[in-house]
Enzyme design. Structure first.
Site, PDB file in Angstrom:
ATOM      1  N   ARG A 251      -5.969   1.489   3.931  1.00 39.55           N
ATOM      2  CA  ARG A 251      -7.264   1.233   3.501  1.00 39.55           C
ATOM      3  C   ARG A 251      -7.676   1.886   2.280  1.00 39.55           C
ATOM      4  NH1 ARG A 251      -7.767   4.026   8.357  1.00 39.55           N
ATOM      5  NH2 ARG A 251      -8.043   2.871  10.272  1.00 39.55           N
TER       6      ARG A 251
ATOM      7  N   ARG B 222      -5.109  -3.119   2.600  1.00 36.63           N
ATOM      8  CA  ARG B 222      -6.330  -4.246   2.723  1.00 36.63           C
ATOM      9  C   ARG B 222      -6.938  -3.834   1.536  1.00 36.63           C
ATOM     10  NH1 ARG B 222     -10.071  -2.990   7.563  1.00 36.63           N
ATOM     11  NH2 ARG B 222     -10.964  -1.296   6.202  1.00 36.63           N
TER      12      ARG B 222
ATOM     13  N   GLU C 165     -10.537 -11.249  12.348  1.00 33.17           N
ATOM     14  CA  GLU C 165     -11.509 -10.415  12.688  1.00 33.17           C
ATOM     15  C   GLU C 165     -12.719 -11.180  13.068  1.00 33.17           C
ATOM     16  OE1 GLU C 165     -12.272  -7.167  10.224  1.00 33.17           O
ATOM     17  OE2 GLU C 165     -11.856  -8.665   8.333  1.00 33.17           O
TER      18      GLU C 165
ATOM     19  N   HIS D 129       1.989  32.855  -5.791  1.00 26.42           N
ATOM     20  CA  HIS D 129       2.685  33.757  -4.990  1.00 26.42           C
ATOM     21  C   HIS D 129       2.288  33.556  -3.302  1.00 26.42           C
ATOM     22  CE1 HIS D 129       3.274  37.756  -2.853  1.00 26.42           C
ATOM     23  NE2 HIS D 129       4.431  37.664  -3.387  1.00 26.42           N
TER      24      HIS D 129
ATOM     25  N   CYS E  55      -4.133  -4.420  13.778  1.00 21.32           N
ATOM     26  CA  CYS E  55      -4.605  -2.873  13.183  1.00 21.32           C
ATOM     27  C   CYS E  55      -5.792  -2.399  13.660  1.00 21.32           C
ATOM     28  CB  CYS E  55      -4.540  -3.061  11.462  1.00 21.32           C
ATOM     29  SG  CYS E  55      -5.704  -4.310  11.151  1.00 21.32           S
TER      30      CYS E  55
ATOM     31  N   GLY F 205      -8.250  -7.745  13.503  1.00 21.92           N
ATOM     32  CA  GLY F 205      -9.103  -6.621  13.358  1.00 21.92           C
ATOM     33  C   GLY F 205      -9.889  -6.698  14.610  1.00 21.92           C
ATOM     34  N   SER F 206      -9.287  -5.933  15.764  1.00 20.54           N
ATOM     35  CA  SER F 206      -9.909  -6.054  16.991  1.00 20.54           C
ATOM     36  C   SER F 206     -11.264  -5.356  17.256  1.00 20.54           C
ATOM     37  CB  SER F 206      -9.012  -5.162  18.329  1.00 20.54           C
ATOM     38  OG  SER F 206      -8.639  -4.078  17.693  1.00 20.54           O
ATOM     39  N   ASN F 207     -11.775  -4.358  16.091  1.00 26.23           N
ATOM     40  CA  ASN F 207     -12.983  -3.938  16.464  1.00 26.23           C
ATOM     41  C   ASN F 207     -14.096  -4.893  15.843  1.00 26.23           C
ATOM     42  OD1 ASN F 207     -11.220  -2.082  16.059  1.00 26.23           O
ATOM     43  ND2 ASN F 207     -12.168  -0.643  14.572  1.00 26.23           N
ATOM     44  N   ASP F 208     -14.039  -5.620  14.777  1.00 26.34           N
ATOM     45  CA  ASP F 208     -14.793  -6.505  14.411  1.00 26.34           C
ATOM     46  C   ASP F 208     -14.852  -7.787  15.180  1.00 26.34           C
ATOM     47  OD1 ASP F 208     -16.129  -4.960  12.543  1.00 26.34           O
ATOM     48  OD2 ASP F 208     -15.472  -6.226  10.669  1.00 26.34           O
TER      49      ASP F 208
END
Length: 856
Positions: free
Chosen positions: A523, A636, A738, A433, A809, A759-762
């Protein structure tokens, strides 16, 4: 012989249609509509009859009750609770004391006897339900408390139940509502449905919605199920199982169950004996840990839900999502639909305006301020002073804008709920409810917290957040947040595909309403850490671990808390297990007993431990794939580092201690290694389940941290061994770009894979040779560095030469719109963003495309 329905006192259900609400009431009219139109399509609906609103007025006039009731209610002060209760009680007793006109009584009994004959019994068990017939009330839910009497047997008992239904039109709440809004008490009629009981006391019952109730996502059927009669579920006294079925692939013949959650079904309502029509009993422990419905039953109900929705949508000339009650007869082992009404909250929503609630307080700080958590209702946030109420008698203390904290609510609480900024309850689920009313009022609610009334104190400032997925949080004090309102009609669509990065399946339906071209990065890590929680090798070697534990216990090598030294684990493990255990941890002590107990508790009810992993992973992936269907969703494969894998239950046994896990055993190198290969095989099987069993062929896969082209070929080979073949049924396999090696050798990778995702971070860390988590060098970390940009430009050029898709990504385009513009200049195919930066980046991309002449 045709019946003049406008004057009829009693009608069979198949004599009424949805147009007959004024005489039959909404519930009965809907049942009649379905029996006539949907029974021929296989939807099973129990038969019965309607005692019409004409009969109710006939009963009032035969007993001269109108003037008597008016007199009792004359001069009523609705704020005087005691006076209201006294007068209300007097009216209800007056109605209950009335007698039926002889012809009406005879008709009701005659129909009951014929219904008994139809079901081949001398006295059929029925449910007697009231249904108000006021057409002109703006909020019919307040017209009369909808009474239901279950397991009524015998014509005399049916007559008593009908009288009680008549009296329910004059509950204290209904009287107050009509008095306050100036409605004539006698303009509101009531009809009563008498319907064959479904023996769900020996089976199960629940509700289903033909949309996601929290987000309004159209393409699913959400089914709730609990044991026994449905009243406990509706009242929110048990937490039901929840199943989600994806409509588009269901109707193509797939087994499209994309989520199954086990509820807390510890009690159930069953038939009573003697004068006690129903009673509540405990559910046996082993049944509590089982699902109330099997997969075939879930799919059957979902198909009926779609048929019912299609019928009403066609009839109304617009999409009409439905709220449907169902029951499973435990004797016949058959399913039935017992009620259906249009869902009102989302069908009225403006589709082009999206409101996004964003929390600004950092997660670390929020974690320490959680008071309680439960099931989130809606996706909003509210801050205010808490008011803990244990009883409605305290309702007059409640101030406008406070947050209501209570055990559980029912319709009598609604006047208080209307004043609340948010609602928090101890008990209840998504269809309780409190949840239903909160949705209608458009306020956040966190239900089923277990102990909110103990943990929260009246007067303290709290924040109720439902903007973090399916779990709702109540925080101490004020949490900083902002609300962004976006009109989607004003957003131009760029040529470059704009995709999203999604980790949490719980937020997928909500984010799917943003403009998008699919998911560039789904992910697995969130699903493994939060849904599965157990290391894959601990599941695959559960029996070996159990055998080991028993051996160690026999030798008295386990202490009273369950701990054992790692070197003893090596020494006593069988060959299969010993090959998989981590090396170099001799001195470590491990609580083997707790690991085994945790695994046993989490996997209870699954046929084996591997199935647990595969099913849980497949449900998480499927929820994301369904939310964005038919657009591509690139999943991934797991990219945990060894220190992250070690945090999973049992992970400590199998994960090495590495000096630099970021550059260690991760990604592709795991998938073909003898130690981890079988665990990767379970990921492959989860993808096969999502694509082949559920029909979500928009799912693609991606290999992370693939150091060499040879590694890529090895991984494809292992995938094939487990039945997942590139190109089969349109399966595309991408590689993460990456590592500088991915770009230097892009021509070779292009011959192995269908596309690249940057994967621009790594890539930034490995190009600049730095660890962005080290504060000593973190200031040098910048994706916009010339070296990184040149590598990216080179990859896009090579991918184009080989006719391969290329997207990004990583974090960069989410943080820097000018970086997104650089990517567009290079001719990238797609940009995948965090959901909260989709709109601002989309505008930046459109601007650049116009400048380049790509977009007019």
């Amino acid at each position: 012989m045709s019946v003049d329905k406008s004057k009829a006192l009693v009608l069979w259900l198949d004599e009424v249609t949805i147009e007959d609400i004024p005489i039959a009431g909404g519930k009965n009219a809907s049942l009649g509509e379905m029996i006539r139109n949907l029974s021929p399509l296989g939807v099973k609906i129990p038969y019965g009859y309607v005692v019409t609103a004409n009969a109710y007025y006939y009963f009032l006039d035969y007993n001269n009750l109108r003037d008597k009731i008016r007199k009792i209610l004359e001069g009523l002060n609705t704020d005087d609770l005691k006076d209201l209760q006294r007068r209300g009680h007097e009216v209800r007793e007056l109605i209950r004391g009335g007698t039926f006109p002889p012809d009406l009584e005879e008709a009701i009994k005659d129909y009951y006897n014929k219904l008994s004959e139809k079901y081949k019994t001398h006295a059929v068990d029925v449910a007697v339900r009231s249904s108000a017939t006021a057409e002109d009330l703006p909020d019919a839910s307040f017209a009369g408390q909808q009474e239901t009497y279950l397991n009524v047997v015998g014509a005399e008992n049916v007559l008593v139940a009908i009288k009680n239904c008549f009296a329910s039109l004059f509950t204290d709440r209904a009287i107050v509502y009509r008095e306050r809004f100036g409605f004539d008490h006698f303009k509101v009629g009531i009809a009563v449905g008498v319907q064959k009981m479904v023996r769900s006391d020996m089976g199960a019952s629940g509700v289903m919605f033909t949309l996601d109730t929290e987000t309004g996502f159209k393409d699913v059927v959400v089914i709730n199920a609990a044991y026994g009669l449905g009243e406990l579920l509706v009242r929110g006294e048990v937490t039901p199982d929840e199943y989600i079925v994806f409509k588009p692939t269901l109707m193509k013949g797939y087994s499209a169950i994309i989520e199954k959650k086990l509820g807390r079904k510890d009690r159930k309502m069953i038939y009573g004996t003697g004068d006690e029509r129903v009673k509540i009993v405990n559910v046996p422990k082993e049944d509590q840990k089982k699902f109330a419905l099997n997969d075939d039953e879930i799919l059957q109900l979902a198909k009926w839900g779609v048929l019912i929705e299609e019928h009403y949508s066609k009839k109304n000339g617009r999409w009409t999502p439905m709220d449907i009650e169902w029951a499973k007869d435990g004797i016949l082992n058959e399913l039935f639909v017992v009620q259906a009404r249009p869902e009102t909250v989302h069908s009225r929503k403006k589709e082009n305006v999206v409101k996004i609630y964003k929390i600004k307080t950092p997660e670390e700080e929020r974690k320490n301020r959680v008071i309680v958590k439960g099931i989130a209702v809606g996706d909003k946030i509210a801050t205010g002073k808490a008011r803990v109420l244990f009883d409605l008698k305290e309702a007059d203390q409640f101030q406008e804008g406070e947050i209501l904290v209570t055990d559980i609510t029912d319709p009598d609480w609604e006047p208080v709920m209307k004043k609340a900024a948010a609602i928090v309850t101890n008990r209840g689920g998504r269809t309780s409810h409190a949840a239903i009313v909160a949705r209608e009022l458009g306020i956040p609610a966190v239900v089923g917290t277990g102990n909110a009334t103990e943990k929260i104190k009246t007067g303290e400032e709290i924040t109720v957040s439902c903007a973090e997925g399916e779990t709702g949080y109540v925080y101490e004090g004020k949490i900083d947040y902002e609300v962004e309102e976006i009109n989607l009609e004003n957003i131009p669509k760029p040529k470059t595909k704009i995709m999203m990065n999604i980790g949490n399946p719980e937020s997928a339906f909500r984010y799917a309403s943003l403009p998008n071209d699919g998911v560039g990065l789904a992910r697995e890590e969130f699903i493994i850490a939060n849904y599965i929680k157990i290391h894959p090798l601990a599941l695959l070697h559960y029996e070996d671990l159990k055998e080991l534990y028993e051996k160690l216990e026999r030798e008295n090598l386990i202490d009273e808390k369950g701990f054992v030294q790692f070197k003893l684990i090596y020494h006593y493990a069988n060959g299969r297990l010993a090959n998989k255990l981590a090396k170099g941890k001799d001195k470590l002590r491990v609580n083997l007993r707790k690991i085994l107990q945790d695994i046993e508790n989490l996997t209870f009810g699954y046929e084996d431990k591997a199935t647990y992993y595969i099913k849980k992973l497949s449900y998480g992936i499927a929820k994301i794939a369904a939310a964005f269907y038919p657009n591509p969703v690139i999943v991934r494969f797991s990219d945990f580092k060894s220190n992250e894998y070690a945090n999973l239950i049992g992970g400590i046994l199998f994960e090495p201690e590495e000096e630099n896990p970021m550059l260690g055993w991760r990604g592709a190198s795991r998938y073909y290694s003898d130690v981890f290969k079988e665990a990767f095989g379970m990921e492959c099987k989860a993808i096969i389940r999502v694509r082949n069993k559920m029909g979500l062929t928009n799912t693609k896969v991606m290999i992370p941290f693939c150091r060499t082209p040879e590694e890529g070929e090895k991984v494809l080979q292992v995938m094939e061994e487990y039945g997942l073949r590139k190109g089969e049924n349109g399966l595309e396999v991408y590689v993460m770009a990456e590592l500088p090696s991915n770009i230097v050798l892009a021509d070779r990778y292009a011959q192995i894979f269908d596309g690249f995702s940057i994967g621009s971070n790594d890539l930034t860390q490995l190009t600049l040779g730095l660890d962005r988590d080290s504060e000593l060098v973190a200031h040098l970390y910048d994706e916009r560095n010339e070296a990184v940009k040149r590598l990216i430009a080179q990859l896009i050029k090579t991918a184009k030469e080989y006719g391969r898709k290329v997207g990004i990504c990583g974090q960069a385009p989410s943080d820097f719109p000018e970086f997104a513009q650089f990517l567009v200049e290079q001719g990238i195919d797609s940009i995948s963003l965090n959901p909260d930066s989709v709109l601002k980046t989309m505008l930046a991309v459109v601007e650049m495309e116009k400048k380049l002449g790509v977009l007019k």
